[in-house]
Enzyme design. Structure first.
Site, PDB file in Angstrom:
ATOM      1  N   LYS A 127     -15.918  36.680 -32.116  1.00  0.00           N
ATOM      2  CA  LYS A 127     -16.083  36.943 -32.594  1.00  0.00           C
ATOM      3  C   LYS A 127     -17.449  37.758 -33.331  1.00  0.00           C
ATOM      4  O   LYS A 127     -18.328  37.754 -32.096  1.00  0.00           O
ATOM      5  CB  LYS A 127     -16.616  35.849 -34.085  1.00  0.00           C
ATOM      6  CG  LYS A 127     -14.849  35.099 -34.252  1.00  0.00           C
ATOM      7  CD  LYS A 127     -13.646  35.977 -35.151  1.00  0.00           C
ATOM      8  CE  LYS A 127     -13.366  34.853 -35.748  1.00  0.00           C
ATOM      9  NZ  LYS A 127     -13.579  33.755 -36.444  1.00  0.00           N
ATOM     10  N   CYS A 179     -23.800  37.739 -77.735  1.00  0.00           N
ATOM     11  CA  CYS A 179     -23.445  37.939 -79.683  1.00  0.00           C
ATOM     12  C   CYS A 179     -24.486  36.959 -79.988  1.00  0.00           C
ATOM     13  O   CYS A 179     -24.593  37.149 -81.170  1.00  0.00           O
ATOM     14  CB  CYS A 179     -22.260  37.208 -79.509  1.00  0.00           C
ATOM     15  SG  CYS A 179     -22.187  35.558 -79.463  1.00  0.00           S
ATOM     16  N   CYS A 205     -19.941  31.146 -73.322  1.00  0.00           N
ATOM     17  CA  CYS A 205     -19.969  31.516 -74.994  1.00  0.00           C
ATOM     18  C   CYS A 205     -18.959  31.093 -75.763  1.00  0.00           C
ATOM     19  O   CYS A 205     -17.883  31.125 -75.512  1.00  0.00           O
ATOM     20  CB  CYS A 205     -20.685  33.211 -75.183  1.00  0.00           C
ATOM     21  SG  CYS A 205     -20.344  33.885 -76.874  1.00  0.00           S
ATOM     22  N   GLU A 240      -7.927  42.977 -26.941  1.00  0.00           N
ATOM     23  CA  GLU A 240      -7.090  43.649 -28.550  1.00  0.00           C
ATOM     24  C   GLU A 240      -8.264  43.184 -29.557  1.00  0.00           C
ATOM     25  O   GLU A 240      -9.296  42.127 -29.482  1.00  0.00           O
ATOM     26  CB  GLU A 240      -6.085  43.040 -28.267  1.00  0.00           C
ATOM     27  CG  GLU A 240      -5.308  42.573 -26.749  1.00  0.00           C
ATOM     28  CD  GLU A 240      -4.388  41.883 -27.384  1.00  0.00           C
ATOM     29  OE1 GLU A 240      -3.252  41.531 -27.919  1.00  0.00           O
ATOM     30  OE2 GLU A 240      -3.801  40.980 -25.910  1.00  0.00           O
ATOM     31  N   ASP A 267      -7.401  41.320 -39.193  1.00  0.00           N
ATOM     32  CA  ASP A 267      -8.042  40.231 -40.149  1.00  0.00           C
ATOM     33  C   ASP A 267      -7.095  40.530 -41.121  1.00  0.00           C
ATOM     34  O   ASP A 267      -6.898  41.202 -41.809  1.00  0.00           O
ATOM     35  CB  ASP A 267      -9.329  40.763 -40.717  1.00  0.00           C
ATOM     36  CG  ASP A 267      -9.841  39.287 -40.948  1.00  0.00           C
ATOM     37  OD1 ASP A 267      -9.400  38.295 -40.974  1.00  0.00           O
ATOM     38  OD2 ASP A 267     -10.868  39.481 -41.826  1.00  0.00           O
ATOM     39  N   LYS A 307      -9.403  42.200 -32.749  1.00  0.00           N
ATOM     40  CA  LYS A 307      -8.613  40.746 -34.079  1.00  0.00           C
ATOM     41  C   LYS A 307      -8.878  41.078 -34.836  1.00  0.00           C
ATOM     42  O   LYS A 307      -9.419  41.474 -35.826  1.00  0.00           O
ATOM     43  CB  LYS A 307      -9.797  39.511 -33.653  1.00  0.00           C
ATOM     44  CG  LYS A 307      -9.033  38.462 -34.069  1.00  0.00           C
ATOM     45  CD  LYS A 307      -9.795  37.144 -34.385  1.00  0.00           C
ATOM     46  CE  LYS A 307      -9.341  35.862 -34.381  1.00  0.00           C
ATOM     47  NZ  LYS A 307      -9.024  35.805 -36.172  1.00  0.00           N
ATOM     48  N   TYR A 310       0.716  45.467 -37.140  1.00  0.00           N
ATOM     49  CA  TYR A 310       0.735  45.783 -35.613  1.00  0.00           C
ATOM     50  C   TYR A 310       0.836  44.213 -34.544  1.00  0.00           C
ATOM     51  O   TYR A 310       0.740  43.288 -35.246  1.00  0.00           O
ATOM     52  CB  TYR A 310      -0.693  46.067 -35.791  1.00  0.00           C
ATOM     53  CG  TYR A 310      -1.524  47.049 -35.754  1.00  0.00           C
ATOM     54  CD1 TYR A 310      -0.836  47.978 -34.703  1.00  0.00           C
ATOM     55  CD2 TYR A 310      -2.684  47.121 -35.915  1.00  0.00           C
ATOM     56  CE1 TYR A 310      -0.886  49.239 -34.792  1.00  0.00           C
ATOM     57  CE2 TYR A 310      -3.049  48.378 -36.294  1.00  0.00           C
ATOM     58  CZ  TYR A 310      -2.862  50.036 -36.002  1.00  0.00           C
ATOM     59  OH  TYR A 310      -3.083  50.800 -35.648  1.00  0.00           O
ATOM     60  N   CYS A 364     -25.938  33.407 -75.846  1.00  0.00           N
ATOM     61  CA  CYS A 364     -25.012  34.538 -74.982  1.00  0.00           C
ATOM     62  C   CYS A 364     -25.860  35.945 -75.026  1.00  0.00           C
ATOM     63  O   CYS A 364     -26.392  36.413 -76.375  1.00  0.00           O
ATOM     64  CB  CYS A 364     -23.912  34.280 -76.376  1.00  0.00           C
ATOM     65  SG  CYS A 364     -22.732  36.015 -75.112  1.00  0.00           S
ATOM     66  N   CYS A 381     -16.671  37.004 -79.537  1.00  0.00           N
ATOM     67  CA  CYS A 381     -17.714  37.313 -79.346  1.00  0.00           C
ATOM     68  C   CYS A 381     -17.175  38.613 -78.386  1.00  0.00           C
ATOM     69  O   CYS A 381     -16.941  39.219 -77.613  1.00  0.00           O
ATOM     70  CB  CYS A 381     -18.531  36.617 -77.759  1.00  0.00           C
ATOM     71  SG  CYS A 381     -19.413  37.539 -76.701  1.00  0.00           S
TER      72      CYS A 381
END
Ligand code: IVH
Length: 676
Positions: A321, A418, A433, A117, A121, A119, A227, A415, A438
């Site tokens: 998997k 600025c 920053c 079946e 997630d 799997k 499901y 930054c 900013c």
């Protein structure tokens, strides 16, 4: 019953049956026979009937999926039989080793007759049916005890409220997976982005988070699906089938949707072929995440013989998997954006590449450390992964393909928005920053300020905020409160009516509790939870702004990084200006006192300490306050009782020495329940 009433009752029963049948055709058989419009018409007729005659309402009516009131905290449910996890097989050889292990125990009979079946997630749940009626739904939890989320599960349309069978087992737990379809997931994240809320990393997290909402109407709006793949009956009772394959068919007959992509195989080669086909062809076409194929021994008698390892993993099942979706592409550049708290976040600009059916151009890099640890250089060939996670990640560079032209990267010292010199967090990992004004963080900051968890200003969408900033009408959050209808109608696409509505919404936001404002300010480490703790403790912005680090640290639940960030924020001259402006514009800078004065704990002062078995500290505090009590940070003669959990320390000693009553969580819950 009068004749008229009997007729109405019969009509309600017919409608319920027709709606249930339509649900079954739609969700389980995937073969709808009536149109959506017709479904809606019948649904509305039933709602009307039940509204006019509440006595006709039944708990399993299709109308009862929504509308349950929010819960306080999630209660616990002990599963009938433990919810197991699965061992993994990462390739076909490991799959063969799994059958060899089984054959050593049960002989060659374990080498044939499997089911395979998908799997899925998502988040595992159990649905308890008593005499065919859905009574309790729970999360997997630790496998033995989960949390009760019945009202939330009722909102999921493919969870049957009643099983379609004349002879259901007296009590049965149907197990399965709640999952978030990709399209609904993307829709949700887009909505959250425009509301300035944090995004879910992947559909699995979003499914789990949505299920644990205290307010089922939030779950209902999310578009979750379900499901089924297993079932359990009480110990000593037997399932009315002999094999997993029959069980899956029975689930479908009972109205529980089961993913149709499954096989009953007599050889492992068939299973191997199925895995290959699912991975290469089916998986890319699905609208939900799967991370493998679950292979199970079909016969229950053989399952029983093989048993469970360590009480956790059955020997008779394995998760084959898939390899994660990986592609190799060029890292063209590393750029930085400034988040609303000023954090500088590097991200990778990639040569566009296809992974799992989507084109990937950007990947997150989180922080500078990650770039250094992985030794990523601009110009590198890199492996990029997109396995279930929607935000792509870089796994590693491919050093063999370097030609010497690659460049090492460092976080900029200024930054990028600025030019202010950046600072490093205490933990040395995050770079930010420090400029509260900013422009890089302004837009995200404004969006956050107006979002639902903060000042909740409806009608101020991302696009509108951009417009206001571009027109120079708004440079900081205080400017929002100076806007007028005239300002707004001068902008493009602003009708008089919507301008008036927005001004009314802003007016409304002026009196939000201080905790909302504090969350909205976007101070580092101060989210909704910390904002509430601080606002409750200090009561006003002025009190918080003049508090020392030590004062702030004394608030239960607040740590050093937060205390430091709060003090630094209020010392900043730009903040002082901002506070002045907010005050001038009539924004409420105080936390209203808790209003609940009646309830089981009215007038009681309660202290909570140690780790409680089921409630978090925050949940326990909220529960006490919701029932009229006051939560204090330390034990004194005025304390009415101490709620102590595991590893309670000095507070417990103090309570004992003062003769203050000590109770546990169960007793707290009992006191609240008994007086309700
Ligand atoms: S069987 C032995 N079947 O995978 C019984 N599990 O890693 C264990 N899962 O907790 C469950 N799809 O939530 C089974 N078709 C499927 C599944 C499935 C997804 C999840 C399930 C379980 C986890 C184990």
């Amino acid at each position: 019953m009068t004749e008229g009433m009997a007729e109405l009752s019969a009509r309600a029963a017919t409608l319920r049956e027709e709606l249930e049948r339509a649900n079954y055709e739609y969700y389980v058989l995937d073969r709808p026979e009536i149109s959506d419009a017709e479904y809606d018409r019948k649904f509305r007729e039933l709602v009307e009937l039940e509204r006019a005659h509440p006595e006709l309402r039944t708990p399993d009516s299709p109308t009862q999926r929504i509308g349950a009131p929010p819960q306080g905290v999630l209660a616990k449910h002990t599963h009938l039989v433990s919810m197991l996890s699965l061992g993994n097989a990462f390739d076909d050889d490991e799959l063969r080793e799994w059958t060899d292990r089984m054959a050593r125990i049960a002989g060659d009979s374990a080498r044939g007759d499997y089911t395979a079946e998908l799997k899925i997630d998502g988040a595992a749940v159990s649905l308890t049916y008593e005499d065919g009626v859905f009574v309790v739904g729970a999360t997997r939890g630790n496998g033995t005890v989960g949390e009760i989320i019945t009202p939330n599960l009722r909102t999921i349309r493919d969870v049957p409220l009643r099983l379609r069978t004349n002879r259901p087992p007296r009590r049965i737990e149907v197990r399965g997976e709640v999952y978030f379809p990709f399209d609904a997931f993307e829709h949700l994240n887009a909505q959250r982005a425009s509301a300035g809320e944090s995004l879910f990393a992947n559909p699995r997290n979003a499914a789990a988070g949505s299920l644990r909402q205290l307010d089922p109407s939030i779950t209902a709006a999310r578009g979750l699906r379900f499901y089924g793949f297993a079932a359990a009956v009480p110990d000593g009772e037997r399932m009315p089938f002999a094999t997993q394959w029959e069980l899956l068919d029975a689930l479908v007959e009972w109205g529980v949707p089961v993913d149709p992509n499954r096989i009953h195989a007599t050889t492992l080669d068939e299973v191997v072929g199925f895995v290959r086909q699912v991975e290469s062809q089916l998986r890319p076409s699905l609208n939900f995440a799967i991370d493998g194929v679950v292979v199970k021994v079909n016969a229950f008698s053989l399952q029983d013989e093989l048993g469970v390892v360590g009480g956790r993993e059955p020997r008779w099942a394995v998760a084959r998997k898939f390899a994660p979706d990986i592609a190799v592409t060029r890292l063209l550049d590393i750029q930085v954006n400034v988040g609303r708290t000023g954090a500088l976040n590097p991200f990778a600009v990639l040569e566009p590449v296809e992974i799992g059916g989507a084109t990937v151009k950007l990947a997150t890099l989180h922080n500078e450390d990650l770039v250094t640890t992985k030794d990523l250089r601009v110009g590198d060939w890199v492996q990029v992964k997109r396995a279930g996670e929607v935000i792509p990640q870089i796994i590693a560079p491919v050093p063999d393909r370097r030609d010497g032209s690659e460049r090492k990267w460092r976080m900029p010292r200024k930054c990028p928005a600025c030019g202010t010199a950046v600072e490093r967090d205490e933990d040395g990992v995050a770079v930010y920053c420090p400029n509260v004004a900013c422009p890089g963080r302004r837009l995200e900051g404004l969006v956050h300020f107006t979002s639902r968890g903060a000042m909740d200003i409806r009608g101020l969408s991302y696009a509108r905020i951009e417009q206001l900033v571009a027109a120079n009408l708004v440079t900081d959050v205080a400017d929002i409160f100076a806007l007028t209808v005239d300002d707004l109608v001068s902008l493009e696409r602003f009708a008089e009516k919507s301008a008036e509505n927005l001004i009314a919404a802003i007016e409304d936001a002026r009196t939000r509790p201080f905790s909302r404002l504090l969350n909205g300010l976007g101070i580092r480490h101060v989210g909704a939870g910390a904002a509430q703790l601080l606002a409750r403790h200090f009561g006003s912005l002025d009190a918080l702004a003049s508090a020392t680090e030590a004062d702030i640290l004394s608030v239960h639940g607040i740590g050093e990084a937060t205390a430091h960030a709060v003090v630094a924020y209020f010392q900043n001259p730009t903040t002082r200006e901002l506070v002045k402006k907010l005050r001038k514009r009539g924004v409420l800078l105080e936390e209203p006192r808790a209003r609940v004065t009646s309830g089981a704990l009215a007038g009681k002062t309660v202290v909570i300490t140690g780790t409680l078995p089921s409630l978090s500290r925050q949940q326990a505090s909220e529960l006490v306050e919701a029932n009229g009590g006051r939560v204090a940070g330390s034990v004194s003669r005025n304390t009415d009782f101490l709620v102590a959990g595991d590893a309670a320390g000095s507070k417990l000693d103090k309570a004992r020495s003062l003769g203050v009553e000590v109770i546990d969580e169960a007793e707290l819950l009992r006191r609240i329940r008994d007086s309700a």
